[in-house]
Design an enzyme around this catalytic site. Structure first.
Site, short mmCIF file in Angstrom:
data_model
loop_
_atom_site.label_atom_id
_atom_site.label_comp_id
_atom_site.label_asym_id
_atom_site.label_seq_id
_atom_site.Cartn_x
_atom_site.Cartn_y
_atom_site.Cartn_z
N PHE A 45 -7.59 12.16 1.56
CA PHE A 45 -7.97 11.92 0.16
C PHE A 45 -9.22 12.68 -0.24
O PHE A 45 -10.05 12.20 -0.99
CB PHE A 45 -8.09 10.41 -0.13
CG PHE A 45 -6.75 9.85 -0.50
CD1 PHE A 45 -5.73 9.81 0.45
CD2 PHE A 45 -6.46 9.44 -1.79
CE1 PHE A 45 -4.46 9.36 0.12
CE2 PHE A 45 -5.18 8.98 -2.13
CZ PHE A 45 -4.19 8.94 -1.17
N GLY B 46 -3.76 10.35 -11.02
CA GLY B 46 -2.93 9.71 -12.04
C GLY B 46 -2.04 8.69 -11.35
O GLY B 46 -2.37 8.19 -10.27
N PHE C 10 0.84 -1.20 0.00
CA PHE C 10 0.00 0.00 0.00
C PHE C 10 0.88 1.25 0.00
O PHE C 10 0.51 2.28 0.56
CB PHE C 10 -0.94 0.00 1.21
CG PHE C 10 -1.88 -1.18 1.25
CD1 PHE C 10 -3.05 -1.17 0.51
CD2 PHE C 10 -1.58 -2.31 1.99
CE1 PHE C 10 -3.91 -2.26 0.51
CE2 PHE C 10 -2.44 -3.40 2.01
CZ PHE C 10 -3.61 -3.38 1.28
N LEU C 11 2.06 1.13 -0.61
CA LEU C 11 3.02 2.24 -0.58
C LEU C 11 2.57 3.38 -1.48
O LEU C 11 2.11 3.15 -2.59
CB LEU C 11 4.39 1.77 -1.07
CG LEU C 11 4.95 0.51 -0.44
CD1 LEU C 11 6.26 0.14 -1.13
CD2 LEU C 11 5.17 0.75 1.04
N CYS D 268 -0.81 3.40 -10.10
CA CYS D 268 -1.71 2.45 -9.43
C CYS D 268 -3.20 2.70 -9.67
O CYS D 268 -3.89 1.82 -10.17
CB CYS D 268 -1.45 2.47 -7.92
SG CYS D 268 0.10 1.72 -7.49
C1 UDX Z 1 -1.55 4.94 -4.35
C2 UDX Z 1 -2.07 4.48 -2.99
O1 UDX Z 1 -2.18 5.60 -2.11
C3 UDX Z 1 -1.16 3.41 -2.41
O2 UDX Z 1 -1.71 2.91 -1.21
C4 UDX Z 1 -1.04 2.27 -3.43
O3 UDX Z 1 -0.17 1.28 -2.95
C5 UDX Z 1 -0.54 2.80 -4.76
O4 UDX Z 1 -1.40 3.84 -5.22
P1 UDX Z 1 0.33 6.62 -5.23
O5 UDX Z 1 -0.19 6.32 -6.60
O6 UDX Z 1 1.79 6.62 -5.02
O7 UDX Z 1 -0.31 5.61 -4.16
O8 UDX Z 1 -0.16 8.10 -4.86
P2 UDX Z 1 -1.30 8.80 -4.00
O9 UDX Z 1 -0.66 9.69 -3.02
O10 UDX Z 1 -2.28 7.84 -3.47
O11 UDX Z 1 -1.98 9.71 -5.10
C6 UDX Z 1 -2.59 9.17 -6.27
C7 UDX Z 1 -3.20 10.25 -7.12
O12 UDX Z 1 -4.33 10.81 -6.49
C8 UDX Z 1 -2.26 11.41 -7.41
O13 UDX Z 1 -2.44 11.82 -8.76
C9 UDX Z 1 -2.73 12.49 -6.46
O14 UDX Z 1 -2.45 13.79 -6.91
C10 UDX Z 1 -4.22 12.22 -6.42
N1 UDX Z 1 -4.87 12.68 -5.19
C11 UDX Z 1 -4.59 12.08 -4.00
C12 UDX Z 1 -5.80 13.71 -5.26
O15 UDX Z 1 -6.07 14.28 -6.33
N2 UDX Z 1 -6.42 14.09 -4.10
C13 UDX Z 1 -6.16 13.52 -2.90
O16 UDX Z 1 -6.79 13.93 -1.90
C14 UDX Z 1 -5.21 12.48 -2.84
#
Ligand code: UDX
Length: 438
Positions: free
Chosen positions: A252, A260, A152-153, A263
């Site tokens: 979130f 984007g 879940f990184l 994942c």
């Molecule tokens: C995610 C999951 O959080 C992680 O647990 C899983 O293992 C892999 O996918 P990651 O893709 O590294 O991690 O990034 P994350 O911080 O979750 O953000 C994902 C996307 O959502 C980004 O584009 C970010 O900008 C967007 N985001 C996140 C939002 O637009 N709003 C938020 O409140 C949170």
């Protein structure tokens, strides 16, 4: 414990380095000779804060090494993690498991004594069963247990996420495998991180359900942002107001240009496909995927609207290209669609990103890259903040105003208080707030 990590990409490298840091002996394997050579030369092929130091320390302590060849280390291993890629298959959106099954066969051929084989890659429900079938039918004499242990990184925070997880999900009902996995994670549960044991299929679904839920939460607040803009509410305050309810939670709920990365887009699509195959559609997620895709394109139109509906012949300065800060990852980054829309509209695009420009060069069209925000803002008709890197949070607005042709900021991450920007005479177009024209 002797651990082998098959696949030295993002997940494999971070997990391998952190397991070594717990005191285990870890060998990270990869088929790419170039990657292994680079790692052996002390180069870390990905940008992740803190990773290089952990790799260095554990290599010098003799707990971490790299290899192109899995057989010798797998023969000695207690646990082998499969952390190879599972890209979306072209055409149908299903996860492509060919690398996973190829790795499983190679592992089984090399295994000697009792070995636990763990899927760390995000794999569709039932993949563990299929690996087990391959082992049973093709390698009946080998003593192997197949376990699911999803990661879940978050990129950019992966080391902390690994060492301080909310939970560790482990899918197995086998007593020997449970013992081994307890030992692998012993340093963490001594820190009181909960180990959550469940059936293997349940564990596989937990990973997809968690990512899909988070993607849905982001998409929900993005739609509320659009509504807020229209009716004169402030989405950041709405998010805070609903987030104070513990049943909803405040994480979130940052409205933005759409999610984007490597994942969420891939995993939501894979869940949709799996659910359709089982004739049990996940309609909320189908809609989430569609809304998020549209949103990225809509953000380009938002910038054009902020420039009085026309960007032809105008210079637009884009701050931030990666899908989020603290990474050099451009996969499915909203900047790609936004910049495409601006180029299609006839704009000249100049861009700056602290880490993402190398990767961006292969993915974006004719964009001019600069060395800092002020350089690309010179004579610009608008600035667009696409990624919330810390260095964009305290820009010298006075200086920007003097270098720009037209002082307009489109802030797709809501990192500025409206009053601060308008005080300096900028037109300010944020997400989910009333637009402030000049
Ligand atoms: C995610 C999951 O959080 C992680 O647990 C899983 O293992 C892999 O996918 P990651 O893709 O590294 O991690 O990034 P994350 O911080 O979750 O953000 C994902 C996307 O959502 C980004 O584009 C970010 O900008 C967007 N985001 C996140 C939002 O637009 N709003 C938020 O409140 C949170």
């Amino acid at each position: 414990m002797r651990i082998v990590m098959i696949g030295s990409g993002y997940v494999g490298l971070v997990s391998g380095a952190c397991f070594a840091d717990f005191g285990h002996h870890v060998t990270c394997v990869d088929k790419s000779e170039a990657k292994i050579n680079a790692l052996e030369a002390g180069e870390v092929p990905i940008y992740e804060p803190g990773l290089e130091a952990i790799i260095q320390q554990n290599r010098s302590a003799g707990r971490l090494d790299f290899s192109k060849n899995l057989a010798p280390s797998v023969g000695e291993a207690d646990v082998v993690f499969i952390a190879v890629g599972t890209p979306s298959r072209r055409g149908d959106g299903h996860a492509d498991l060919s690398y996973v099954y190829a790795a499983a066969r190679e592992i089984a051929a090399a295994v000697r004594g009792f070995t636990v084989v763990v899927t760390k890659s995000t794999v569709p429900v039932g993949t563990g069963d299929e690996i087990e079938r391959i082992f049973r039918e093709e390698f009946p004499q080998k003593d192997i247990e197949v376990v699911s242990n999803p990661e879940f990184l978050r990129e950019g925070a992966a080391i902390t996420d690994f060492k301080r997880p909310d939970r560790i999900v482990i899918g197995t009902e086998n007593a020997r495998a449970i013992e081994v996995m307890r030992e692998v994670y012993r340093p963490l549960y001594l820190n009181e991180a909960p180990l959550y044991f469940c059936e293997r299929r349940t564990s596989e679904l937990i990973k997809y359900a968690a990512n899909a839920f988070l993607a849905m939460k982001i998409t929900f607040i993005n739609e509320i942002a659009d509504l807020s803009e229209k009716i004169g509410a402030d989405v950041q305050k709405v998010a805070k107001g609903i987030g104070m309810d513990k049943r909803i939670g405040d994480k979130f709920l940052h409205a933005g240009p759409g999610y984007g990365g490597s994942c969420f887009p891939k995993d939501t699509l894979a869940l949709v496909k799996t659910a359709q195959d089982f004739d049990s559609p996940v309609r909320l997620i189908e809609t989430t995927v569609a809304i998020n895709d549209n949103r990225k394109r809509a953000m380009g139109r938002k910038v054009i609207a902020a420039c009085d509906g026309d960007v032809r012949g105008k210079k637009i300065a884009v701050l931030g290209l990666t899908f989020k800060p603290n990474t050099d990852d451009m996969r499915d980054a909203p900047s790609i669609s936004i910049i495409q829309a601006l180029l299609d509209g006839g704009a000249t695009v100049h861009a700056y990103d602290p880490e993402g420009m190398e990767a961006a060069k292969d993915m974006l069209g004719p964009v001019t890259y600069g060395n800092d925000p002020y350089e690309i803002a010179a004579d610009a008709d608008a600035i667009v903040i696409v990624t919330e890197w810390d260095e964009f949070r305290a820009l010298d607005l006075k200086r920007l105003k003097t270098v720009m042709k037209n002082p307009i900021i489109v802030d797709l991450r809501n990192i500025y208080p409206v009053s601060e920007v308008t005080k300096h005479g900028f037109g300010y177009f944020a997400i989910g707030k009333k637009p402030e024209k000049r």
